[in-house]
Design a protein around this motif. Structure first.
Motif, mmCIF file in Angstrom:
data_model
loop_
_atom_site.group_PDB
_atom_site.id
_atom_site.type_symbol
_atom_site.label_atom_id
_atom_site.label_comp_id
_atom_site.label_asym_id
_atom_site.label_seq_id
_atom_site.Cartn_x
_atom_site.Cartn_y
_atom_site.Cartn_z
ATOM 1 N N VAL A 1 0.837 -1.204 0.000
ATOM 2 C CA VAL A 1 0.000 0.000 0.000
ATOM 3 C C VAL A 1 0.872 1.256 0.000
ATOM 4 N N GLY A 2 1.914 1.269 0.828
ATOM 5 C CA GLY A 2 2.820 2.414 0.839
ATOM 6 C C GLY A 2 3.525 2.600 -0.490
ATOM 7 N N GLY A 3 3.965 1.496 -1.100
ATOM 8 C CA GLY A 3 4.619 1.585 -2.406
ATOM 9 C C GLY A 3 3.687 2.098 -3.483
ATOM 10 N N LEU A 4 2.411 1.676 -3.447
ATOM 11 C CA LEU A 4 1.434 2.153 -4.434
ATOM 12 C C LEU A 4 1.118 3.630 -4.216
ATOM 13 N N PRO B 1 9.056 -1.358 -9.736
ATOM 14 C CA PRO B 1 10.188 -1.963 -10.450
ATOM 15 C C PRO B 1 11.468 -1.958 -9.621
ATOM 16 N N ALA B 2 12.223 -3.047 -9.756
ATOM 17 C CA ALA B 2 13.544 -3.209 -9.127
ATOM 18 C C ALA B 2 13.480 -3.227 -7.602
ATOM 19 N N MET B 3 12.297 -3.472 -7.038
ATOM 20 C CA MET B 3 12.180 -3.479 -5.581
ATOM 21 C C MET B 3 11.805 -4.850 -5.024
ATOM 22 N N LYS B 4 11.539 -5.808 -5.893
ATOM 23 C CA LYS B 4 11.049 -7.108 -5.434
ATOM 24 C C LYS B 4 12.049 -7.805 -4.517
#
Length: 454
Positions: free
Chosen positions: A42-45, A101-104
């Motif tokens: 939720v924070g990332g979105l 992207p690039a955070m998984k």
């Protein structure tokens, strides 16, 4: 019902038990990991929808992926089928790769460490939880008939609930890993899409189906017929005039460059005593800007007794000179290797005006004194823990306490301290929301510095 309450209802004990069985992890650890992932996603979105591209991407993925909430109504039964569970993980994994992207990998490592589960389990849970969160958001889009802008606004309406419900032991690493400083401080807002799109396309100007109007933007006609003026006298004269004008401009440019070269060479020796900006300084400045918090810019008279931060650098060269309570308390402790780490010291003399981020007179000297201690002891790592009970105008005490310690962290980094040596944690009033002990506890308003590494 807000987003987090809905997710808590969807991720009920029966669902969490089935998820734990699928990834072969203890239910308690699985619950902790899923809880952390909900806040992370939720924070990332929220952060993603601060850009117009992010707003469109989130809305398009919900539409194209058919995230309409149908999964949440029958989630426990879906999780009985390993094939369907695996499909949900893959679907969420693909979407999260586009939206964050690039955070998984970094999110997987963070959750693995936080919950004490395998990294592979954390990655699987990330995909599965992403699908569940998007289905809940998709149900809101369907029920409320939201467009992309409406979805972003609805997501940001959960910011206060997000700030107050994130577990305190998870908050610092979440903010640092996902880069949510602007979200936590209340500076970030959802982006609004442009009202005009590409030529030849139509764009709905309102989110209500009953009031939508379409405006068509057409391409202007372009004339490709050549114009020939080379055979006329006026055309020849024009060419000669343009040639002379260009030659004159070139001469002016050459003269200007020549003069600047001379001036630069004559002043290069005078600039030799200027401090060189190193890569570390640039990195600190970049991190400082990313941690910027709102500061009350109202002009106030400068207190005469305040010691500027810049002058505190002289403290290291003059032992005992201008040393305050913090130096007197911490120096014997830091100089004695036999004493264990973990001791906390109050930042006495550092205070804020009620409900604001403006420090009172003399507070800046305390920040400077702490910066000097960190420079004197280069191995020292600290955690700034803030408490507040004076929040005003709709800001929560937890959010205010977090902003204040982040402001101090920013000032320490500006003075040259590596941000990795400083952790910041806001605990609000200091009384847990789920405290059922019925024992009276006073609310706090203070900031302490805890020694993590001596």
């Amino acid at each position: 019902m807000n987003l987090f309450a809905t997710l808590t209802e969807v991720l009920n004990p029966d669902v969490l038990t089935r998820i734990a069985a699928y990834i072969d992890e203890p239910t308690e650890k699985t619950n902790r990991a899923v809880n952390g992932l909900v806040y992370t996603i939720v924070g990332g979105l929220m952060k993603r929808t601060t850009t117009e591209i992010g707003v469109n991407q989130l809305f398009n993925h919900i539409q194209k992926g058919r995230y309409d909430g149908s999964l949440t109504d029958n989630l426990a039964n879906v999780l009985k089928d390993a094939t369907q569970t695996y499909a949900l993980i893959n679907q969420g994994d693909e979407v999260i790769s586009h939206l964050l992207p690039a955070m998984k990998s970094s999110i997987g490592s963070m959750i693995s460490s936080y919950a004490g589960i395998r990294n592979s389990s954390a990655i699987s849970l990330l995909g599965l939880t992403s699908s569940i969160v998007l289905h809940v958001l998709g149900k809101q889009v369907k029920d409320k008939k939201l467009d992309a802008d409406g979805l972003a606004s609805s997501l940001f309406a959960e910011r206060d609930a997000f700030v107050t419900t994130v577990p305190e032991d998870f908050l610092p690493r979440l903010v640092e890993k996902v880069g949510l400083q602007q979200i936590m401080s209340g500076l970030a807002v959802p982006a609004r899409r442009n009202t005009a799109e590409a030529p030849g396309r139509s764009f709905a100007t309102t989110s209500s189906p009953a009031s939508r109007s379409t405006t068509t933007v057409t391409r202007p006609s372009i004339n490709y017929d050549p114009v020939d003026d080379s055979d006329t006298d006026s055309g020849a004269l024009t060419k000669w005039g343009m040639g002379l004008l260009i030659a004159g401009l070139l001469a002016v440019v050459i003269y200007y460059v020549y003069q600047n070269t001379i001036n630069h060479s004559s002043t290069s020796e005078q600039a030799s005593d200027v401090t060189t900006i190193t890569g570390d300084t640039i990195q600190a400045d970049t991190v400082t800007r990313s941690l910027a918090v709102p500061i009350d810019t109202t002009a106030k008279p400068k207190p005469k007794a305040t010691i500027p931060v810049a002058t505190t650098a002289a403290l290291a060269a003059q032992p005992g000179a201008l040393a305050g309570n913090l130096t007197q308390q911490m120096t014997p402790y830091l100089s004695n290797p036999a004493l264990p780490k973990g001791r906390a010291f109050p930042l006495a003399g550092l205070a804020y005006y009620p409900g604001s981020l403006s420090m009172t007179a003399g507070s800046q000297a305390v920040v400077g004194e702490l910066a000097t201690l960190l420079k004197t002891h280069p191995q020292l790592q600290i955690q700034l823990v803030g408490y507040a009970n004076d929040a005003q105008r709709g800001i929560t005490n937890k959010s205010l306490s977090f902003k204040r310690v982040n402001q101090i962290k920013q000032q320490l980094m500006t003075s040259g301290i590596d941000f990795l040596r400083i952790d910041a944690l806001g605990r609000g009033t200091g009384v847990a929301r789920n405290d059922t002990s019925a024992v009276p506890k006073p609310t706090l308003r203070k900031i302490i510095v805890k020694v993590v590494v001596k």
